[in-house]
Design an enzyme around this catalytic site. Structure first.
Site, mmCIF file in Angstrom:
data_model
loop_
_atom_site.group_PDB
_atom_site.id
_atom_site.type_symbol
_atom_site.label_atom_id
_atom_site.label_comp_id
_atom_site.label_asym_id
_atom_site.label_seq_id
_atom_site.Cartn_x
_atom_site.Cartn_y
_atom_site.Cartn_z
ATOM 1 N N CYS A 126 -23.731 32.699 46.621
ATOM 2 C CA CYS A 126 -23.999 32.017 45.361
ATOM 3 C C CYS A 126 -22.743 31.209 45.002
ATOM 4 O O CYS A 126 -21.747 31.764 44.546
ATOM 5 C CB CYS A 126 -24.321 33.070 44.299
ATOM 6 S SG CYS A 126 -24.918 32.402 42.759
ATOM 7 N N CYS A 147 -15.780 22.001 51.127
ATOM 8 C CA CYS A 147 -14.924 22.435 50.022
ATOM 9 C C CYS A 147 -14.479 21.202 49.251
ATOM 10 O O CYS A 147 -13.984 20.232 49.835
ATOM 11 C CB CYS A 147 -13.718 23.191 50.566
ATOM 12 S SG CYS A 147 -12.546 23.691 49.288
ATOM 13 N N CYS A 189 -8.089 26.515 52.120
ATOM 14 C CA CYS A 189 -7.241 26.257 50.945
ATOM 15 C C CYS A 189 -7.215 27.415 49.946
ATOM 16 O O CYS A 189 -6.457 27.381 48.985
ATOM 17 C CB CYS A 189 -7.651 24.965 50.243
ATOM 18 S SG CYS A 189 -9.199 25.044 49.315
ATOM 19 N N CYS A 209 -12.556 29.595 50.115
ATOM 20 C CA CYS A 209 -12.352 28.744 51.280
ATOM 21 C C CYS A 209 -11.229 29.327 52.127
ATOM 22 O O CYS A 209 -10.139 29.613 51.619
ATOM 23 C CB CYS A 209 -12.003 27.326 50.827
ATOM 24 S SG CYS A 209 -11.594 26.194 52.186
ATOM 25 N N CYS A 222 -10.422 20.838 49.739
ATOM 26 C CA CYS A 222 -9.747 20.419 50.975
ATOM 27 C C CYS A 222 -10.652 19.722 51.978
ATOM 28 O O CYS A 222 -10.175 19.225 52.996
ATOM 29 C CB CYS A 222 -9.073 21.617 51.637
ATOM 30 S SG CYS A 222 -10.224 22.832 52.330
#
Length: 133
Positions: A121, A50, A101, A98, A53
Site C-alpha cells: 500500500c 521512486c 534512497c 526505497c 531517486c
C-alpha cells in the site's frame, strides 16, 4: 533516516528536489490523504518509480485495486524495496522504503491477492509513473 543507503543527501538537498508533499511522505514518513493520488487510477502499462531517486519499484502488471485509497501492488521489482518494523500510531506495521534512497513509500500488509498474498500500500506522492512506449 537511520539506515545507510546508497544515496545520502542532506535534508536541505531533499527539500530542493522534492515538492512539500513528496518531502513529507518520503523523508518524514508521512502519509497522503486516501483517494487523492492520481496514480490510484493509473491503468497504463509501465513502471512506478521512486519520486525521490527514480529507482524502478513496481511494474504496472502487479498493480491492483485494493479499495484502500492508495496505489496497491502485490509485489515489488526484485530488491527495489526494503522493509522495517514501524511501531508508530500505537500499532505494529511493516514499513516499505526505497532500497536506493531510503525514502518512505508506505506499508505492506498480508491481505493482498495471489500469487504473493501481499498488499504493498504505497503513497502516490512517493511514486512517479513512467509509461511503457
Amino acid at each position: 533516516m537511520s539506515t545507510k543507503t546508497p544515496i545520502d543527501k542532506s535534508d536541505t538537498e531533499w527539500r530542493q528536489e522534492l515538492d512539500p508533499l513528496q518531502h513529507h511522505v518520503l523523508r518524514n514518513h508521512g502519509t497522503e490523504r486516501p483517494f487523492t493520488s492520481p496514480l490510484n487510477n493509473e491503468k497504463r502499462t509501465g513502471i512506478f518509480r521512486c519520486a525521490g531517486c527514480g529507482e524502478p519499484l513496481f511494474d504496472s502488471s502487479t498493480k491492483y485495486e485494493s479499495g484502500s485509497g492508495w496505489p496497491s501492488f502485490w509485489a515489488p521489482m526484485g530488491a527495489a524495496v526494503d522493509t522495517s518494523v514501524d511501531q508508530s500510531h500505537g500499532m505494529t506495521r511493516v514499513e516499505v522504503h526505497c532500497a536506493k534512497c531510503g525514502g518512505h513509500l508506505g506499508h505492506v500488509f498480508p491481505d493482498g491477492p495471489q500469487p504473493t498474498g501481499q498488499r504493498y500500500c504505497m503513497n502516490g506522492a512517493a511514486l512517479k509513473f513512467e509509461e511503457k512506449k
